[in-house]
Design an enzyme around this catalytic site. Structure first.
Site, mmCIF file in Angstrom:
data_model
loop_
_atom_site.group_PDB
_atom_site.id
_atom_site.type_symbol
_atom_site.label_atom_id
_atom_site.label_comp_id
_atom_site.label_asym_id
_atom_site.label_seq_id
_atom_site.Cartn_x
_atom_site.Cartn_y
_atom_site.Cartn_z
ATOM 1 N N LYS A 56 35.469 -12.271 -15.031
ATOM 2 C CA LYS A 56 35.796 -10.910 -14.586
ATOM 3 C C LYS A 56 36.143 -10.021 -15.767
ATOM 4 O O LYS A 56 35.970 -8.809 -15.721
ATOM 5 C CB LYS A 56 37.005 -10.905 -13.623
ATOM 6 N N ARG A 57 36.630 -10.652 -16.803
ATOM 7 C CA ARG A 57 37.023 -9.894 -17.979
ATOM 8 C C ARG A 57 35.874 -9.116 -18.602
ATOM 9 O O ARG A 57 36.075 -8.176 -19.345
ATOM 10 C CB ARG A 57 37.600 -10.857 -19.026
#
Length: 487
Positions: free
Chosen positions: A251-252
């Site tokens: 997700k980063r």
RNA sequence: GCCCCCAUCGUCUAGAGGCCUAGGACAUCAGCCUUUCAAGCUGAAGAUCAGGGGUCCGAAUCCCCUUGGGGGCACCA
């Protein structure tokens, strides 16, 4: 590396609903799907929802939507592991009875403390096997405490485990580097290791194609198959897709979910083509392949071993190629929802389909993604253009001669009866010479007046689509601006 | 720390001992086309094939070591 033809090809995509599927997940799905379609096998969808705590709302829907959007249709499923709990429990207890597993009463706190201590001492974090050989007396005592035990696998202390990976070749692990991993958690759910082995066997999966991150779990699975006396499937570990920082996709890394690409106006065909080339190639030159060609040519032999960083620029380029390949009708159909959503509210709805079609014929080859279409086309729909007056003078004209040129052009255009690109050109082109302006400057000036920008589709075609009335109105507006321009 | 995997232009890749003075694509730069943009076409730049040892008549391709990168080491998947 031909798959064993005696057993039918059955592969699965088995995501866990702990997040939205990103490109890496979907690339795995794609390779499984291509493999199944290539060999005329089955593609099975299985949701590995055995982690109640990390479950993410809406993830299952996002997974299904993503697959559907890309046209990766599945033949069976989706199966949900959460609905198959008794099967795993039964297998776990069978292992227990046969001495391949044991009950462990250690508390999570103790395990965590133990791990910290091991890390501190620079030891490999590993379960210390305290419960592996408990005396009967001790077992009875622990049972009486009411603690719900977990079931752990009795990993062989010696020897090594080898399996043949279809992409990497033989891979060997020493058994003493393996842990006594948990099979059944105290909440009654199985761990990934147990559930996937049981399901792959029950579902007669012939080939497990999964991301490289699973490679080091594979010996555990092989050991489980052996303990269960089951024939393991063939394994193929696909190279990972990394973020721009070379780390595992997460997700980063921002906009990596598949639905995000859909929202940004990428075409599924382009995404499929692009993803197929991340880790697989046909030869030394082919970049553009249709779905059918991918199916026809896909093979594990041509899957590489090296991790790939996905190159957004190339995806954009490819999407542009696919966008241009569309017929105008198809392009309109694809772009219309984006126009509808992104154009200012002031623009009257519903949009006129004929007009939109004329506009988009000029936009199609200029867009790399659908989401930029409204931006590229907005001046076709707005009543009043907002632009920096200075743009009119960007051809290094002074305000007076610019106004003069527009006035003359305007007068000339009043007389034009057939409002099409050819007529407009034959009316305006001679004017450049008459005004003693080179065509670049003259048409550039008119372009700004008509579109409000210096970069736009060809002038005459643009004017033809806009229509006489709107063009003359815009010339007037431009004159207005020039008259108030601070000299 | 331990285990496993990987290593060709910035990125995606071709290359399975001689076809490699290492090919293609994206991106970059230049030119052409042209009323701008885009598209298209042409060209340029860009990789001492991570480094070092072998094997071989011959290695990007095989072996070993080093280095680098990644992944794994949960009652997560």
């Amino acid at each position: 590396m031909q798959p064993e033809l005696k057993s039918p090809v059955r592969v699965r995509f088995a995501p866990s609903p702990t997040g939205y599927p990103h490109l890496g997940n979907i690339r795995t799905a794609l390779f499984n799907w291509l493999f199944a379609r290539h060999y005329g096998g089955k593609f099975i969808l299985r949701i590995e929802d055995t982690d109640v705590a990390r479950k993410v709302e809406g993830a299952v829907e996002a997974i299904l939507d993503s697959l559907q959007w890309l046209g990766l249709d599945w033949d069976e499923g989706p199966y949900f592991q959460s609905q198959r709990l008794p099967i795993y429990r039964e297998t776990g207890h069978k292992l227990l009875e046969e001495g391949h597993a044991y009950l462990c009463y250690c508390s999570p706190e103790r395990l965590e403390a133990m791990r910290q201590e091991q890390i501190k001492r620079k030891q490999p974090p590993k379960y210390d096997r305290r419960c592996r050989d408990l005396a009967q007396q001790e077992k009875t005592r622990l049972q009486a405490t009411g603690i719900t035990p977990v079931i752990r696998f009795t990993t062989p202390l010696e020897g090594e485990t080898t399996f043949h990976d279809l992409i990497r070749g033989p891979v060997t692990f020493k058994n003493d580097t393996l842990d006594d991993f948990v099979l059944l958690k105290s909440d009654g759910y199985p761990t990934y290791h147990l559930a996937s082995v049981v399901d792959d066997h029950m579902m007669a999966i012939s080939h497990v194609l999964r991301a490289d991150e699973w490679l080091s779990s594979t010996p555990r699975h092989v050991l489980l198959y052996q303990a269960l006396n089951w024939q393991p499937p063939q394994f193929a570990h696909l190279p990972m897709i990394l973020g721009p920082d070379r780390a595992k996709l997460s997700k980063r890394h921002g906009a990596t979910t598949v639905t995000e690409y859909q929202k940004q106006g990428y075409l599924p065909e382009a995404v499929v083509n692009f993803l197929a080339l991340l880790g697989w190639s046909l030869d030394d030159r082919t970049e553009l392949l249709s779905r059918e060609e991918l199916i026809k040519h896909f093979s594990l032999e041509r899957v590489g071993k090296t991790p790939a960083i996905f190159n957004k620029d190339k995806l954009e380029w490819m999407n542009g190629v696919y966008l241009r390949k569309l017929s105008l009708g198809e392009f309109v159909q694809q772009a219309l929802p984006f126009l509808d959503r992104e154009l200012p509210k002031s623009v009257e709805r519903p949009l006129d389909k004929t007009y939109v079609s004329q506009v988009l014929s000029l936009i199609q080859e200029r867009a790399k993604t659908l989401v930029e279409v409204p931006q590229l086309a907005s001046f076709f729909f707005l009543d009043e253009l907002q632009y920096d007056t200075g743009l009119l003078l960007s051809g290094k004209l002074d305000a007076k001669s610019a106004a003069n040129a527009i006035t003359i052009a305007s007068q000339k255009l009043e007389e034009v009866m057939t409002w099409d690109a050819t007529a407009l050109e034959s009316a305006l082109r001679p004017l450049a010479a008459e005004l003693n302006l080179d065509t670049g400057k003259f048409f550039g000036l008119l372009r700004v007046a008509i579109t409000g920008r210096t970069a736009a589709p060809p002038l005459f075609q643009t004017m033809a689509v806009l229509g006489k009335e709107r063009c003359l109105k815009r010339f007037n507006a431009a004159l207005q601006l020039l008259s108030t321009y601070s000299n």
